[in-house]
Design an enzyme around this catalytic site. Structure first.
Site, PDB file in Angstrom:
ATOM      1  CD  GLU A 264      -2.247   1.589   2.643  1.00 11.41           C
ATOM      2  OE1 GLU A 264      -2.208   2.803   2.925  1.00 11.41           O
ATOM      3  OE2 GLU A 264      -2.569   0.701   3.456  1.00 11.41           O
ATOM      4  CB  CYS A 300      -2.939   5.582   3.737  1.00 14.26           C
ATOM      5  SG  CYS A 300      -3.726   4.488   4.919  1.00 14.26           S
TER       6      CYS A 300
END
Length: 525
Positions: A264, A300
């Site tokens: 990620e 994020c």
């Protein structure tokens, strides 16, 4: 518990001899004791060898025993008590309330995966019964999934608990039947030791094979690369920068046996303010600013990009957002490196043609404090500069003004892959939203309406992933029950005697695992 600066390799505590690193307090910019010994290549070899030897014994344990191990890890983390929150606060600058919430998220996702293991559906048990009278005859075919093998997990800087030593990648790997070797993040060394010891205690308490869990300290460019290159490692879980993720991807792809890297990486999480919602929803500016600055913008899913059609309603939104942002104090960022990168990102945006600084937060702060920033530009300048889509990790966002809804739809087609895409819409916007939705389905792993993307539920339906560069594999998620699928592969068993089949595929299966038989869902047993 007194911290020793030792790593965990199987059941042993090992003092790394590859140098020493002190912990760092980002609020004071000061290092503090104790020192943490860094791993050598020999430590990597030892941890990986133990993981390889533990793989078959661990994956063949009864599912109930595997589930109890995950629950024991959760209980051991809770048993650390206030010391864990205090130490994590020193190493990250995060407030206690945030860390307490993250601790419970870590515990709850471990418990979720224990439930996933117990119900057995993750095995995908499937039976095609033998058809000896058919021409040609069909053999007995039975499918079940097994773990890929030992997994290298990299702790993340922005979540010292939930995406770290016992975080989602570790929990889903262990749930899949895969031993784990963690490369702890250098930003929270003491926190990692506390949690690593908790996992080790749980492994011993529940009788896990030695090597089911190890944790190393060391630089990602050396120890991390050695770990990914080791032949015993069969998959990688990573959360961090695009540069770090793609470096690991290159190493994994260059191996004699390439392995998957589930990374990620970066996302600006666009927010679309459709005309009716922008006109009528007076709560949007404050909600946006609160989401932008949450955790000093170090999520994020931080909303770093806003699309809206130009006009008085957008002017009013910007004025209100400017006022809301002015009241936000500077917050401590997680590390000096993240703070410096944020400053460089702000400087880059400030020098971009066509961008205008609209608002900034308070400048008051100590240590690695970051001042929030809001920029705007017109569509033409945004489309002419692809770098404006690059993530600036921190409390910074860009608002893009479009001449029309059609121009905004066309720009949506140019977006990079994202973790999330948000749409604010009222009923009068639904026709436009219906045009936008297919585009966002192609661009993001999660599409949400009338909310903000910060805050990721750990559940069965959650997807925390998306097309590159948000992640390295758009087919997967790093949060939620289906994160386990990353570390599994199917095996077909043809004409095996019942006694040699995996438990979930046997005719006398006492676990009554749901399985597919000849295309219909039945209960085994």
């Amino acid at each position: 518990m007194a911290l020793t600066g030792e790593m965990i390799i199987g059941r042993a505590l090992v003092r790394g001899s590859g140098g020493e690193q002190l912990a760092y307090n980002p609020a004071t910019r000061a290092e503090f004791e104790p020192g943490f010994g860094q791993a050598t290549g020999e430590d990597v070899e030892h941890a990986c060898a133990l993981a390889a030897s533990a793989f078959d014994p661990y994956r063949k344990l009864p599912l109930e025993q595997r589930a109890r191990f995950l629950e024991a890890v959760a209980e051991q983390i809770l048993a650390i008590g206030p010391e864990l929150i205090e130490r994590a606060g020193l190493e990250t600058g995060l407030p206690a309330a945030r860390l307490e919430g993250e601790r419970m998220r870590t515990v709850n996702q471990l418990r979720l995966f224990a439930k996933v293991v117990r119900d057995g559906h993750f095995l995908g048990a499937t039976v095609d019964s033998a058809l000896p009278e058919r021409a040609p005859p069909r053999p007995s075919l039975r499918l079940a999934k097994i773990g890929l093998g030992p997994v290298a997990v990299f702790g993340a800087s922005n979540f010292p608990l939930a995406f770290s030593v016992a975080g989602g990648d570790t929990a889903s790997s262990l749930a899949a039947g895969c031993p784990v070797v963690v490369k702890a993040h250098g930003a929270h060394l003491g926190t990692s030791e506390l949690v690593g010891r908790a996992v080790q205690r749980a492994a011993i308490e529940t009788g896990m094979p030695e090597g089911v869990f190890s944790m190393l300290f060391g630089d990602g460019r050396t120890i991390g690369q050695q770990l990914v290159a080791h032949p015993a490692i069969k998959a990688v879980g990573f959360t961090g920068s695009r540069a770090g993720g793609t470096a690991l991807m290159r190493t994994a792809a260059a191996r004699p046996e390439p392995i998957p890297v589930y990374a990620e990486m970066s996302s600006v999480n666009p927010v679309f303010l459709l005309p009716s919602a922008l006109q009528n929803n007076g709560a949007l500016p404050q909600g946006f600013v609160d989401s932008l600055t949450l955790g000093v913008g170090q999520f994020c899913t931080n909303p770093g990009l806003v699309f809206a059609v130009d006009g008085p309603a957008l002017d009013a939104f910007m004025a209100a957002a400017k006022a809301a942002l002015a009241g936000k104090g500077a917050g401590t960022m997680l590390t000096a490196g993240i703070h410096d990168a944020y400053g460089s990102g702000i400087a880059r945006l400030g020098g971009s043609a066509g961008l205008r600084l609209v608002a900034q937060g308070s400048t008051e702060g100590i240590g690695c404090a970051a001042q929030a920033a809001l920029y705007e530009c017109v569509a033409g300048d945004f489309l002419a500069n692809p770098e404006l889509q690059d993530e600036v990790f921190g409390p910074c966002a860009l608002v893009v003004r479009f001449d029309s809804a059609e121009q905004m739809l066309a720009a949506a087609e140019q977006l990079h892959g994202q973790l999330t895409a948000t749409v604010h819409a009222e009923e009068g916007d639904y026709a436009l939203a219906a045009q936008l939705l297919p585009v966002l389905e192609r661009k993001a792993g999660r599409v949400l309406f009338n909310g903000f993307p910060t805050g990721v539920e750990v559940s069965h339906a959650m997807v925390h992933g998306g097309p590159f560069p948000a992640t390295s594999d758009s087919r997967t998620t790093s949060v939620g029950a289906t994160a386990i699928d990353r570390f599994l592969r199917p095996v077909c068993y043809q004409n095996l005697p019942d006694a040699l089949l995996p438990q979930a595929l046997r005719d006398d299966n006492p676990l009554r695992l749901a399985r597919v038989q000849d295309g219909e869902l039945n209960l085994a047993g």
